[in-house]
Scaffold this motif. Sequence first.
Motif, PDB file in Angstrom:
ATOM      1  N   ARG A  30      36.056  22.482 -29.164  1.00  0.00           N
ATOM      2  CA  ARG A  30      37.446  22.065 -29.025  1.00  0.00           C
ATOM      3  C   ARG A  30      37.702  21.471 -27.637  1.00  0.00           C
ATOM      4  O   ARG A  30      38.468  20.504 -27.486  1.00  0.00           O
ATOM      5  N   SER A  48      39.241  25.394 -41.147  1.00  0.00           N
ATOM      6  CA  SER A  48      38.143  24.463 -41.354  1.00  0.00           C
ATOM      7  C   SER A  48      38.634  23.209 -42.045  1.00  0.00           C
ATOM      8  O   SER A  48      38.250  22.079 -41.666  1.00  0.00           O
ATOM      9  N   MET A  77      32.797  22.364 -35.489  1.00  0.00           N
ATOM     10  CA  MET A  77      33.922  23.313 -35.426  1.00  0.00           C
ATOM     11  C   MET A  77      34.279  23.811 -36.825  1.00  0.00           C
ATOM     12  O   MET A  77      34.514  25.017 -37.044  1.00  0.00           O
ATOM     13  N   ALA A  78      34.321  22.888 -37.763  1.00  0.00           N
ATOM     14  CA  ALA A  78      34.643  23.281 -39.138  1.00  0.00           C
ATOM     15  C   ALA A  78      33.605  24.253 -39.683  1.00  0.00           C
ATOM     16  O   ALA A  78      33.946  25.227 -40.386  1.00  0.00           O
ATOM     17  N   GLU A 132      41.425  16.240 -39.836  1.00  0.00           N
ATOM     18  CA  GLU A 132      41.613  15.541 -38.552  1.00  0.00           C
ATOM     19  C   GLU A 132      40.407  14.653 -38.247  1.00  0.00           C
ATOM     20  O   GLU A 132      40.559  13.547 -37.717  1.00  0.00           O
ATOM     21  N   MET A 148      33.648  18.038 -34.035  1.00  0.00           N
ATOM     22  CA  MET A 148      34.666  18.463 -34.986  1.00  0.00           C
ATOM     23  C   MET A 148      34.034  18.981 -36.273  1.00  0.00           C
ATOM     24  O   MET A 148      34.491  19.993 -36.848  1.00  0.00           O
ATOM     25  N   THR A 175      40.560  20.981 -39.644  1.00  0.00           N
ATOM     26  CA  THR A 175      39.633  20.298 -38.716  1.00  0.00           C
ATOM     27  C   THR A 175      38.966  19.115 -39.402  1.00  0.00           C
ATOM     28  O   THR A 175      38.852  18.027 -38.809  1.00  0.00           O
ATOM     29  N   GLN A 208      34.288  27.653 -38.225  1.00  0.00           N
ATOM     30  CA  GLN A 208      35.487  28.243 -38.815  1.00  0.00           C
ATOM     31  C   GLN A 208      35.182  28.804 -40.212  1.00  0.00           C
ATOM     32  O   GLN A 208      35.752  29.845 -40.602  1.00  0.00           O
TER      33      GLN A 208
END
Length: 263
Positions: free
Chosen positions: A203, A235, A222-223, A241, A219, A238, A226
């Motif tokens: 992030r 998730s 990150m998902a 986005e 990103m 993210t 999550q």
Amino acid sequence: MAIRLRSVPSLLGACSMAVAALWPLQAHALFGDDEARRAIVELRQKVDASQRAADAANAANAEARESNAATRRSMLELSNQIEQVRAELARMRGQNEQLAREVSELQRQQKDVQAGVDERLRKVEPLRVEHEGQTFTVAPNEKRDFDAAMDLLRKSDFGPASAAFNGFLQRYPASGYRASVLYWLGNTQYANRAYKESVDSHRRLVSEFPTHLRTPEAMLAMANSQIELKDPKASRRTLEELVKAYPNSEAAAAGRERLARLR
């Protein structure tokens, strides 16, 4: 010649005595008193002349001997001077050889000092690097530390690699490598199952470097973290986005597939 000349006076003296002894008898017999006296005078003049000639010859001989002695003395003095010159040349040659050795040693030391200076300069002079689409300058030790952390990652030493990346961010917070370090730090944390920390690292990358080429991948990572944290809603947000912000990226294509599975 010298011996014969030295014997002339004695020979002449002997002849004179003989003539003097014999002459009166002969003179009375052959000549008168006046003629006898004249003959004696002439004979004595001849003897005197011979004596003078002998003395002159002896003097010339003595002068020649003295001249020869002086010549020998001059030659000896000249020989001594030549030896002194040779000794001085040998001394100077030795000094020149010593000076040459000293100059050579000084040149070697100068080269060593210059090499040391160059090495120290290489350690502190900034380096221009191109990395992941960016060009920036870094200190030599900064590049060394980044390369060392990457070597640990390549060896799959995720724990030491994570610690190395964390240490790098603390030592060089404004480094040109920062975006890459945040990305790889999040990946090593994910490999170590530190999912929350991984989300935080990725992030930070997305927030600080939205245009960096690693941001779409961060990103997507990150998902994944999550999902591991049992937070499918986060998730999904993210991934949405990701698809919206970077629609043409490979990470967005993978994100669409995962979104389809999450619905």
